[in-house]
Design a protein around this motif. Structure first.
Motif, PDB file in Angstrom:
ATOM      1  N   LEU A 217      16.873 -40.966  13.491  1.00 33.89           N
ATOM      2  CA  LEU A 217      15.811 -40.079  13.984  1.00 33.89           C
ATOM      3  C   LEU A 217      15.168 -39.397  12.772  1.00 33.89           C
ATOM      4  O   LEU A 217      15.288 -38.187  12.574  1.00 33.89           O
ATOM      5  N   THR A 218      14.529 -40.211  11.955  1.00 34.47           N
ATOM      6  CA  THR A 218      13.810 -39.688  10.801  1.00 34.47           C
ATOM      7  C   THR A 218      12.342 -39.576  11.167  1.00 34.47           C
ATOM      8  O   THR A 218      11.714 -40.561  11.570  1.00 34.47           O
ATOM      9  N   TYR A 219      11.806 -38.380  11.042  1.00 30.79           N
ATOM     10  CA  TYR A 219      10.408 -38.153  11.380  1.00 30.79           C
ATOM     11  C   TYR A 219       9.534 -38.522  10.178  1.00 30.79           C
ATOM     12  O   TYR A 219       9.572 -37.853   9.136  1.00 30.79           O
ATOM     13  N   LEU A 220       8.768 -39.600  10.306  1.00 33.64           N
ATOM     14  CA  LEU A 220       7.904 -40.055   9.226  1.00 33.64           C
ATOM     15  C   LEU A 220       6.617 -39.230   9.246  1.00 33.64           C
ATOM     16  O   LEU A 220       5.746 -39.412  10.099  1.00 33.64           O
ATOM     17  N   THR A 221       6.520 -38.306   8.314  1.00 35.29           N
ATOM     18  CA  THR A 221       5.390 -37.377   8.269  1.00 35.29           C
ATOM     19  C   THR A 221       4.201 -37.952   7.509  1.00 35.29           C
ATOM     20  O   THR A 221       3.077 -37.452   7.644  1.00 35.29           O
ATOM     21  N   ARG A 222       4.453 -38.963   6.695  1.00 35.02           N
ATOM     22  CA  ARG A 222       3.360 -39.602   5.957  1.00 35.02           C
ATOM     23  C   ARG A 222       3.491 -41.118   6.085  1.00 35.02           C
ATOM     24  O   ARG A 222       4.584 -41.665   5.944  1.00 35.02           O
ATOM     25  N   ALA A 228      -3.487 -44.959   0.461  1.00 39.03           N
ATOM     26  CA  ALA A 228      -4.408 -44.151   1.268  1.00 39.03           C
ATOM     27  C   ALA A 228      -3.755 -43.773   2.598  1.00 39.03           C
ATOM     28  O   ALA A 228      -2.912 -44.504   3.129  1.00 39.03           O
ATOM     29  N   ASP A 229      -4.153 -42.631   3.138  1.00 42.53           N
ATOM     30  CA  ASP A 229      -3.609 -42.145   4.404  1.00 42.53           C
ATOM     31  C   ASP A 229      -3.871 -43.165   5.513  1.00 42.53           C
ATOM     32  O   ASP A 229      -5.018 -43.514   5.801  1.00 42.53           O
ATOM     33  N   ALA A 230      -2.796 -43.646   6.129  1.00 44.51           N
ATOM     34  CA  ALA A 230      -2.930 -44.666   7.173  1.00 44.51           C
ATOM     35  C   ALA A 230      -2.854 -44.088   8.580  1.00 44.51           C
ATOM     36  O   ALA A 230      -3.055 -44.820   9.553  1.00 44.51           O
ATOM     37  N   ILE A 231      -2.589 -42.804   8.709  1.00 42.15           N
ATOM     38  CA  ILE A 231      -2.419 -42.228  10.047  1.00 42.15           C
ATOM     39  C   ILE A 231      -3.674 -42.416  10.911  1.00 42.15           C
ATOM     40  O   ILE A 231      -3.567 -42.784  12.095  1.00 42.15           O
ATOM     41  N   PRO A 232      -4.884 -42.217  10.384  1.00 36.64           N
ATOM     42  CA  PRO A 232      -6.059 -42.493  11.223  1.00 36.64           C
ATOM     43  C   PRO A 232      -6.139 -43.945  11.685  1.00 36.64           C
ATOM     44  O   PRO A 232      -6.621 -44.221  12.792  1.00 36.64           O
ATOM     45  N   PRO A 264       3.760 -56.098  17.020  1.00 37.82           N
ATOM     46  CA  PRO A 264       4.234 -55.093  17.972  1.00 37.82           C
ATOM     47  C   PRO A 264       3.054 -54.367  18.629  1.00 37.82           C
ATOM     48  O   PRO A 264       1.965 -54.284  18.060  1.00 37.82           O
ATOM     49  N   ARG A 265       3.309 -53.837  19.834  1.00 37.45           N
ATOM     50  CA  ARG A 265       2.284 -53.109  20.564  1.00 37.45           C
ATOM     51  C   ARG A 265       2.826 -51.769  21.049  1.00 37.45           C
ATOM     52  O   ARG A 265       4.038 -51.539  21.063  1.00 37.45           O
ATOM     53  N   TRP A 266       1.914 -50.908  21.463  1.00 36.87           N
ATOM     54  CA  TRP A 266       2.268 -49.585  21.977  1.00 36.87           C
ATOM     55  C   TRP A 266       3.305 -49.730  23.088  1.00 36.87           C
ATOM     56  O   TRP A 266       4.274 -48.974  23.166  1.00 36.87           O
ATOM     57  N   ALA A 267       3.120 -50.714  23.960  1.00 36.96           N
ATOM     58  CA  ALA A 267       4.020 -50.884  25.105  1.00 36.96           C
ATOM     59  C   ALA A 267       5.437 -51.277  24.704  1.00 36.96           C
ATOM     60  O   ALA A 267       6.359 -51.156  25.511  1.00 36.96           O
ATOM     61  N   ASP A 268       5.636 -51.735  23.464  1.00 36.14           N
ATOM     62  CA  ASP A 268       6.981 -52.092  23.018  1.00 36.14           C
ATOM     63  C   ASP A 268       7.832 -50.860  22.716  1.00 36.14           C
ATOM     64  O   ASP A 268       9.059 -50.918  22.806  1.00 36.14           O
ATOM     65  N   ASP A 269       7.187 -49.757  22.350  1.00 37.67           N
ATOM     66  CA  ASP A 269       7.892 -48.514  22.011  1.00 37.67           C
ATOM     67  C   ASP A 269       7.083 -47.330  22.518  1.00 37.67           C
ATOM     68  O   ASP A 269       6.575 -46.515  21.736  1.00 37.67           O
ATOM     69  N   PRO A 270       6.932 -47.208  23.837  1.00 38.61           N
ATOM     70  CA  PRO A 270       6.028 -46.191  24.384  1.00 38.61           C
ATOM     71  C   PRO A 270       6.432 -44.759  24.061  1.00 38.61           C
ATOM     72  O   PRO A 270       5.564 -43.905  23.873  1.00 38.61           O
ATOM     73  N   PHE A 271       7.739 -44.489  23.991  1.00 34.72           N
ATOM     74  CA  PHE A 271       8.153 -43.128  23.667  1.00 34.72           C
ATOM     75  C   PHE A 271       7.764 -42.759  22.241  1.00 34.72           C
ATOM     76  O   PHE A 271       7.203 -41.690  21.982  1.00 34.72           O
ATOM     77  N   ARG A 277       1.275 -39.906  18.982  1.00 38.04           N
ATOM     78  CA  ARG A 277      -0.010 -39.415  19.478  1.00 38.04           C
ATOM     79  C   ARG A 277      -0.018 -37.882  19.539  1.00 38.04           C
ATOM     80  O   ARG A 277      -1.043 -37.248  19.306  1.00 38.04           O
ATOM     81  N   ARG A 278       1.152 -37.308  19.836  1.00 43.77           N
ATOM     82  CA  ARG A 278       1.222 -35.851  19.990  1.00 43.77           C
ATOM     83  C   ARG A 278       1.264 -35.145  18.645  1.00 43.77           C
ATOM     84  O   ARG A 278       0.622 -34.113  18.451  1.00 43.77           O
ATOM     85  N   TYR A 279       2.050 -35.685  17.705  1.00 42.00           N
ATOM     86  CA  TYR A 279       2.305 -34.974  16.454  1.00 42.00           C
ATOM     87  C   TYR A 279       1.735 -35.655  15.206  1.00 42.00           C
ATOM     88  O   TYR A 279       1.782 -35.065  14.126  1.00 42.00           O
ATOM     89  N   SER A 280       1.265 -36.883  15.312  1.00 43.61           N
ATOM     90  CA  SER A 280       0.900 -37.699  14.144  1.00 43.61           C
ATOM     91  C   SER A 280       2.097 -37.873  13.214  1.00 43.61           C
ATOM     92  O   SER A 280       1.955 -37.994  11.996  1.00 43.61           O
ATOM     93  N   ILE A 281       3.277 -37.875  13.806  1.00 44.14           N
ATOM     94  CA  ILE A 281       4.550 -38.070  13.098  1.00 44.14           C
ATOM     95  C   ILE A 281       5.317 -39.129  13.875  1.00 44.14           C
ATOM     96  O   ILE A 281       5.450 -39.031  15.109  1.00 44.14           O
ATOM     97  N   PHE A 282       5.831 -40.149  13.165  1.00 44.63           N
ATOM     98  CA  PHE A 282       6.484 -41.254  13.859  1.00 44.63           C
ATOM     99  C   PHE A 282       8.007 -41.127  13.775  1.00 44.63           C
ATOM    100  O   PHE A 282       8.571 -40.956  12.692  1.00 44.63           O
TER     101      PHE A 282
END
Length: 473
Positions: A217-222, A228-232, A264-271, A277-282
């Motif tokens: 449970l490592t929160y990937l903040t970047r 370059a920033d890939a979050i967008p 992979p798709r969103w539906a493979d790991d919806p949680f 989507r909520r935190y921009s942290i994976f």
């Protein structure tokens, strides 16, 4: 892989370079030893290392020893190899010690899944958190502390790496009870970087991450793509998939442990993607592990209309795959034939980045890896001394953790709660305390009723009694 002229040899003795000694405890692991040996051979470093293989099962040890010999023969490589069931025979003079043990083996892992199911608890992994992870810790921690004490006595200057689960609880117990500076290593973050790269459709080596948390449970903040920033980019890709997400989830009947053969798709790991989507942290390492840290959100194992560990990330299938790999290893090792021509293609290198990590430590390369270390200020908002999965530079003599990004209060609260549960788990394992194990179950959150926690604890203790001498009294 680094240039092979960078010799890992540590000393010069009589004009000859001495070899670096690497001791693998739990060498019968179905893939780890093979991949590490492949790394060394493919890097052209067979003249720079000596290996000691340790496993308590003589049949498995014999097979691994034969397999390693075949691997060396296939590439005309020469590495001194010692195989023994007694680790103390080979620890003296070790430069690196690596543990990959699993007390109780795959049978014990299966029990950690089946017993909680009888109590209505469904786990997709069961080796880190939830009742399965707590049960595993009871078996693992005493044996790992015994290994650590041997390391302290026989090779106190060796780098000591642990790959065994539950990673956080084991490393915390060793650090707290012995002071031996064990470092936890896991392929999770490195693996997830590859998954995320495939999600974007880019080369795996082009994506990097930075994060803080607990193992699995490592929160990937970047997240960065070629710097370059890939979050967008991830949000844009999720926007593309959002219109079909509900339909994809409704049609899905099985979630694979590892998505292969397609992006992979969103539906493979919806949680996990909902979390992003909520935190921009994976949350690493994807739903299969992440959901076990949030059992309150999946009562009775309910996950998108399916059962965790059954249809969603089927754990019985994953455990049985280990049996298949083991049988294949025995067959290849004991066959009179040489290794199949395709062997090195089927057993690739990059064994948890271990060779690269050892190089960085020995040559002060200061390369950064994801490792498990005590919190010594890297995350001031989390308890001091708690074992965290963090980014750290492998420098001459050890690791130096990098300062972590801040986290939202909700994620800090989740980590603090899990750190507290780990501390109680360590106490229970060391003291052999049934009452503390019950408290660990309640603190973990998968069980909320004290009587239910007591009943589950008793069933697990009875099922694993042969591996739990500290509870015998």
């Amino acid at each position: 892989m680094r240039a092979k002229q960078d010799s890992p040899c540590q000393q010069i003795d009589g004009g000859k370079m001495s070899r670096t000694k690497l001791v693998l405890i739990g060498a019968g692991s179905t893939v780890f030893t093979q991949r590490l040996v492949a790394d060394i051979i493919l890097a052209g470093e067979e003249d720079k290392w000596e290996l000691a293989l340790v496993d308590i099962d003589p049949v498995t040890l014999d097979a691994v020893n034969k397999l390693v010999a075949k691997m060396l023969e296939a590439k005309s490589a020469e590495i001194p190899v010692t195989a023994t069931t007694e680790r103390r025979e080979v620890l003296k003079g070790a430069d690196f010690v690596v543990t990959t043990i699993a007390v109780g083996g795959r049978k014990g892992w299966q029990t950690d899944i089946e017993v909680p199911r009888k109590h209505g608890i469904f786990q997709p992994v069961g080796d880190t958190a939830m009742p399965g992870g707590i049960s595993r810790a009871m078996r693992m921690i005493p044996q790992m502390i015994a290994i650590a004490n041997d390391v302290a006595e026989l090779c106190p200057d060796a780098h000591f790496f642990n790959y065994s689960n539950p990673m956080t609880a084991i490393c915390r117990a060793i650090r707290r009870e012995t002071g031996v500076p064990v470092v936890g290593l896991c392929h999770g973050v490195h693996h997830v970087e590859g998954v995320l790269a495939r999600f974007l459709g880019v080369a795996e080596d082009d994506l990097t991450s930075y994060g803080i948390g607990l193992n699995h449970l490592t929160y990937l903040t970047r997240l960065r793509l070629r710097g370059a920033d890939a979050i967008p980019l991830f949000h844009a890709r999720l926007d593309e998939q959002a219109p079909t997400l509900a339909r994809e989830l409704a049609e899905k009947t099985v979630w694979d442990n590892i998505v292969q053969g397609r992006a992979p798709r969103w539906a493979d790991d919806p949680f996990s993607w909902g979390h992003f989507r909520r935190y921009s942290i994976f949350p690493c390492a994807m739903d299969r592990h992440a959901v076990e840290f949030y059992p309150e959100r999946f009562p009775g194992g309910a996950y998108c209309g399916h059962k965790l560990g059954v249809e969603a990330f089927p754990i019985d299938e994953r455990i049985s795959l280990g049996d298949t790999w083991y049988d294949e290893m025995l067959a290849i090792a004991n066959s009179p034939d040489p290794l199949p021509a395709s062997y090195y293609e089927n057993v690739p290198g990059e064994s948890e980045q271990l060779l690269e990590i050892m190089h960085s430590l020995m040559f002060d390369r200061r390369e950064v890896f994801s490792v498990n270390l005590p919190n010594d200020g890297a995350a001031p908002y989390l308890p001091a001394g708690a074992v965290l999965e963090c980014n750290a530079a492998a420098v001459g003599g050890g690791f130096k953790a990098l300062r972590a990004d801040d986290l939202p209060p909700a994620l800090v609260a989740k980590l603090c709660a899990k750190i507290a549960a780990v501390e109680i788990t360590v106490d229970a394992a060391i003291q052999g305390s049934r009452d503390m194990m019950i408290e660990a179950m309640l603190a973990d959150g998968a069980v909320t009723d004290p009587d239910a926690a007591a009943s589950l604890t008793d069933d697990l203790l009875a099922a694993h009694a042969e591996h739990l001498p500290q509870f015998a009294a």
